[in-house]
Write a protein that holds these residues in place. Structure first.
Motif: not given
Length: 360
Positions: A14, A112, A130, A132, A139
């Motif tokens: 990410l 992903i 994306s 987190h 997403l």
């Protein structure tokens, strides 16, 4: 079987991914740069904010600059929400996956990777970016108006039959998307009507890549596929599982498009899958299925006659080639697109989906 990734691998994925800007986003999203690094963008952190849905008052992590309109659905690994961007009033789908262990990390990592690999194809839902938090990954996806299960349900309630032209277009879209997925050595593993999105203009887009696997990671566990769309080999010969699993699922979905019925219930499992192969795919009788899979059983009652009454000879031929009990005999997605069904009249066309779903 693929080994679980290290705990920090998802975070690394990410934090190193590029910031995605597409024509679907009216304004550019300026990358956030971490101190002491180069110009690589950092992931955007999620924040807690309330939803406008009065029936869902829980506080959930959403993106900065977005407002949640309501929850679209919930699955095993997370939930999907409809968001609106504050400055543009554009709507998006936002999938939030819960991360509780390394298996969850591996699952979202694969999703992903698959979405980024397949990004840009007209029959694949568009992945944008994306985010987190400590225990969730979000997403951001394009919002698509409907899913195929919703359309089949409404048409069944209205007692109507799907237009032959649109059915052909939907089947062609499904196979075109599958051909692209398989050309990238991926297997979707979760094809079913609720994971097939249909936009207001009638185009079909394949979504939900949470169970997607690379072919090179074989063998797979048969429980990966939803039971109603699971082929016979998953029960007795899981070592044979390949892209042909998706082709079986596609064949079952075509049956549902024609009949308007769910043709395999979860409780019927192997027995029903064997029946489908016998009636629509195998040459000969039920014993051929037993011979291929090394399994002895007797066939259950016959299916509805709706398929025979509604399907043309060429469509029946296509379904038979998709529901072969021997996975090696099933058509590939690319080969299926060359079937005579797509060369015959009527040609595929797109309807006004909103009018078809009208309760009037």
């Amino acid at each position: 079987m693929a080994q679980p990734q290290e705990p920090n691998e998802l975070k690394q994925l990410l934090e190193t991914q590029e910031d995605i800007t597409t024509s679907s986003l009216k304004r550019s999203r300026s990358p956030e740069v971490q101190e002491g690094t180069d110009a690589s963008p950092a992931p955007k952190k999620l924040r807690k904010c309330p939803t406008e849905d009065e029936d869902n008052n829980d506080q959930v992590f959403f993106k900065e600059g977005f407002k949640c309109l309501h929850k679209l659905g919930e699955g095993t690994y997370g939930s999907v929400f409809k968001l609106i961007e504050n400055t543009t009033d554009q709507v998006f789908a936002y999938k939030i996956s819960r991360i509780t262990d390394e298996f969850d990390q591996l699952t979202v990592h694969k999703e992903i990777k698959a979405l980024k690999t397949l990004k840009g194809h007209k029959n694949i839902v568009l992945f944008l970016e994306s985010d987190h938090s400590d225990n969730e990954v979000g997403l951001l996806l394009e919002f698509v108006d409907h899913n195929l299960r919703e359309i089949l349900t409404v048409q069944n309630e209205k007692g109507s039959v799907m237009l032959a032209e649109w059915m052909k277009s939907l089947i062609q879209d499904l196979l075109t998307g599958l051909a692209f997925i398989h050309s990238n050595d991926l297997i979707h593993f979760d094809l079913k009507p609720c994971n097939l999105l249909v936009c207001s203009k009638g185009t079909l887009k394949i979504a939900d890549f949470g169970l997607t696997e690379l072919r090179e990671d074989r063998p797979f566990e048969f429980e990966k596929t939803t039971e109603s769309y699971r082929p016979p080999e998953c029960y007795q010969r899981p070592e044979l599982m390949d892209t042909s699993v998706d082709m079986w699922s596609a064949g079952v979905i075509v049956l549902e498009l024609v009949t308007g019925e769910v043709v395999v219930s979860k409780s019927q499992g192997w027995h029903r899958a064997g029946l489908l192969a016998t009636l629509y795919g195998c040459k000969g009788n039920f014993n051929r299925l037993s011979e291929v899979l090394g399994h002895k059983d007797s066939p259950p009652p016959k299916l509805s006659s709706n398929f025979k009454d509604r399907a043309s000879a060429s469509l029946t031929s296509l379904v038979k080639r998709l529901l072969r009990c021997n996975p090696e005999e099933r058509l590939s997605a690319e080969a299926a697109l060359g079937h005579k069904y797509f060369q015959e009249s009527p040609s595929g066309s797109l309807p006004d989906v909103a009018s078809l779903l009208s309760k009037k």
